[in-house]
Design an enzyme around this catalytic site. Sequence first.
Site, mmCIF file in Angstrom:
data_model
loop_
_atom_site.group_PDB
_atom_site.id
_atom_site.type_symbol
_atom_site.label_atom_id
_atom_site.label_comp_id
_atom_site.label_asym_id
_atom_site.label_seq_id
_atom_site.Cartn_x
_atom_site.Cartn_y
_atom_site.Cartn_z
ATOM 1 N N ASN A 1 -10.657 -3.198 -5.922
ATOM 2 C CA ASN A 1 -9.946 -2.158 -6.698
ATOM 3 C C ASN A 1 -10.665 -1.751 -7.992
ATOM 4 O O ASN A 1 -10.333 -0.732 -8.592
ATOM 5 C CB ASN A 1 -8.510 -2.601 -7.026
ATOM 6 N N ASP B 1 0.839 -1.205 0.000
ATOM 7 C CA ASP B 1 0.000 0.000 0.000
ATOM 8 C C ASP B 1 0.878 1.261 0.000
ATOM 9 O O ASP B 1 1.992 1.249 0.516
ATOM 10 C CB ASP B 1 -0.910 -0.020 1.238
#
Length: 239
Positions: free
Chosen positions: A65, A17
Site C-alpha cells: 500500500n 477491500d
Amino acid sequence: MKPAPSTIPRHIAIIMDGNGRWAQQKGLPRHKGHEAGARTVRLITEECARLGVERLTLYAFSAENWKRPQREIDFLMKLLRRYLAGERPTLMKNGIRFSAIGRLHELSPEVIAELEKTRALTRENPKMLLVLALNYGGRGEILDAARAFAGDALRRGKVPTLTEDEFAGYLYDPAGKNVDLLIRTGGDHRISNFLLWEASYAELWFTKAFWPDFGIEELHRALADFAGRDRRFGGLGER
Ligand code: FPP
C-alpha cells in the site's frame, strides 16, 4: 440470528477491500470510503466478539500500500491513529485484546505509540483478540521468520531440526493460530499476500459488497456458509 457456537470459526481474517470504489460510487473522495470503512471495522469487531470468535485479523495496510499517493497514505495513518485512540474505551467495554502484526518498526513513531498504548491497555481483556495487519505482507512474514530462525541457528552454532509448528513460532505472532475463515470484500478473488502461512487451510468466502457496506447480515451469511463446509484438511473427512 446467532449461529450455533460450535460452528463459529475460531480465527476469522478479512481483506477489507472496496473503500475507494464505495466512495467513487457515491461521488465522494476516496478518503470518505476509508472513514466509512473504519466504522465497519467497529461494527464487525463487536459482532465477532459477541459471537465468540477467538481471533479476528484485519488487513488494514499492506506492505504494497506504500505505492499509493502520499496523501492517501497520510490519511490512512491519521485515520488509524484516530481509530486507535477512539476505540480503546470500546475495546475495554467489550473485553477485546488488541495486537498488530507486520513490519511495525517501519511505521511512524506516533502510530507505533498508539499501537503500543492500545496493546498494553487491553492486554488482560478476556475475550477476542483483534489483530491489525499493518505494513504486512505474507511473503515478508515468512522471510522475516526464516531470518529470525537463521539468526538463532548462528547464535547456537548449529542448524537445529525444524517442524512446521516450531517454524510458526518465528512468525510475527508466535501464538498466531491457523485461519479458519478468510473473507474478502469488494468482488476480487485474490489472497493479495495475506497470511500465506496461517491461511493455508482456510475456508475462503468472497463477496461483491464493498467493505463499508459489509454488515452484520453479510457476516452471518459468511458464517452460515462456513458452518456447512466439510473441512477435510487433506483427509477423507466423514463420509
Ligand atoms: C481497501 O480499499 C482498503 C484499504 C487499503 C485499507 C483498509 C482500511 C480501512 C478499512 C479503514 C481504516 C481501518 C482502520 C483499522 C482504522 P481500497 O482503497 O483498496 O478500495 P478500492 O479497491 O475500491 O480502491
